[in-house]
Scaffold this active site. Structure first.
Site, mmCIF file in Angstrom:
data_model
loop_
_atom_site.group_PDB
_atom_site.id
_atom_site.type_symbol
_atom_site.label_atom_id
_atom_site.label_comp_id
_atom_site.label_asym_id
_atom_site.label_seq_id
_atom_site.Cartn_x
_atom_site.Cartn_y
_atom_site.Cartn_z
ATOM 1 N N ASP A 54 0.678 30.800 14.153
ATOM 2 C CA ASP A 54 1.064 32.189 14.363
ATOM 3 C C ASP A 54 0.559 32.941 13.129
ATOM 4 O O ASP A 54 0.260 32.325 12.111
ATOM 5 C CB ASP A 54 2.595 32.261 14.477
ATOM 6 N N ASP A 73 1.641 36.779 11.985
ATOM 7 C CA ASP A 73 2.630 37.623 11.303
ATOM 8 C C ASP A 73 3.806 36.793 10.803
ATOM 9 O O ASP A 73 4.388 36.014 11.562
ATOM 10 C CB ASP A 73 3.148 38.712 12.251
ATOM 11 N N THR A 89 8.726 32.881 20.019
ATOM 12 C CA THR A 89 7.552 32.776 20.899
ATOM 13 C C THR A 89 6.666 31.599 20.488
ATOM 14 O O THR A 89 5.932 31.056 21.310
ATOM 15 C CB THR A 89 6.705 34.073 20.892
#
Length: 225
Positions: free
Chosen positions: A20, A22, A182
């Site tokens: 990921d 951010d 997520t």
């Protein structure tokens, strides 16, 4: 139930690692930084917090925040030039070590491709290994929405990308590393998930990840053995 030692073996022998971006590869949340430049920081960071907690479907949260920010092409370019994202300590060394071992490294982000590609270039990750959302602009540079066909625009999008990578490259073992709900949801199809809390701790992830780290040095150590 995979044991911690089995997870470590999976990471050591992975042929692809997906990060990921951010609050994982970089210290900031790109959308919040964009909101800052556009003068709507407070309202947007509250929405981001809700979205990260999994309270709002991802696409709805993204649409809502972007409608508020309305970033122009010029503002996005200004963000990259004047306030480029800061890499999380240890990520450069970790990515470089993985690449030395011929492990494919991918960036999968619900953030924006223009910002994520800038991050990828700092880590010698090819743009073809970047999956992120595309902002759309009118010919005069004004905000015109985002590409809703990208898998990363949907809840469950990161898992879709990993499934796609497995089909395309026939990877045997893919690891997903990230700070948010997520990212955790992308396993499966990822073979293992490593939760990262070095920039921000999301309680839901900390409580449920079988392997949770707060420093990339820990993963570098795993590769040295």
């Amino acid at each position: 139930m995979v044991s911690h030692s089995e997870l470590r073996k999976l990471f050591y022998s992975a042929d692809a690692v997906c990060f990921d971006v951010d609050s994982t590869v970089i210290r900031e949340e790109g959308i919040d930084e964009l909101a800052k430049i556009c003068g709507v920081e407070d309202a947007v960071s509250e929405m981001t917090r809700r979205a990260m907690g999994g309270a709002v479907p991802f696409k709805a949260a993204l649409t809502e925040r972007l409608a508020l920010i309305q970033p122009s092409r010029e503002q996005v370019q200004r963000l990259i030039a004047e306030q480029p994202p800061h890499l999380t300590p240890g990520i450069r060394e970790l990515v470089s070590r993985l690449q030395e071992r011929n492990v494919q490294v991918f960036l999968i982000s619900g953030g924006f491709r223009s910002i994520v590609e800038h991050v990828a270039s700092k880590l010698n990750i090819p743009a073809t290994n970047v999956f992120a959302n595309r902002l759309k602009f009118y010919f005069n540079g004004e905000y015109a929405g985002f590409d809703e066909t990208q898998p990363t625009a949907e809840s469950g999008g990161k898992g879709k990308v990993i499934k796609l990578l497995k089909e395309k490259f026939h990877f045997k073992k893919i690891i997903m590393i990230g700070d948010g709900a997520t990212d955790m949801e992308a396993c499966p199809p990822a073979d293992a998930f490593i939760g990262f809390g070095g920039n921000v701790i999301r309680q839901q992830v900390k409580d449920n990840a079988k392997w949770y780290i707060t420093d990339f040095v820990e993963l570098l150590g795993e590769l040295e053995e």
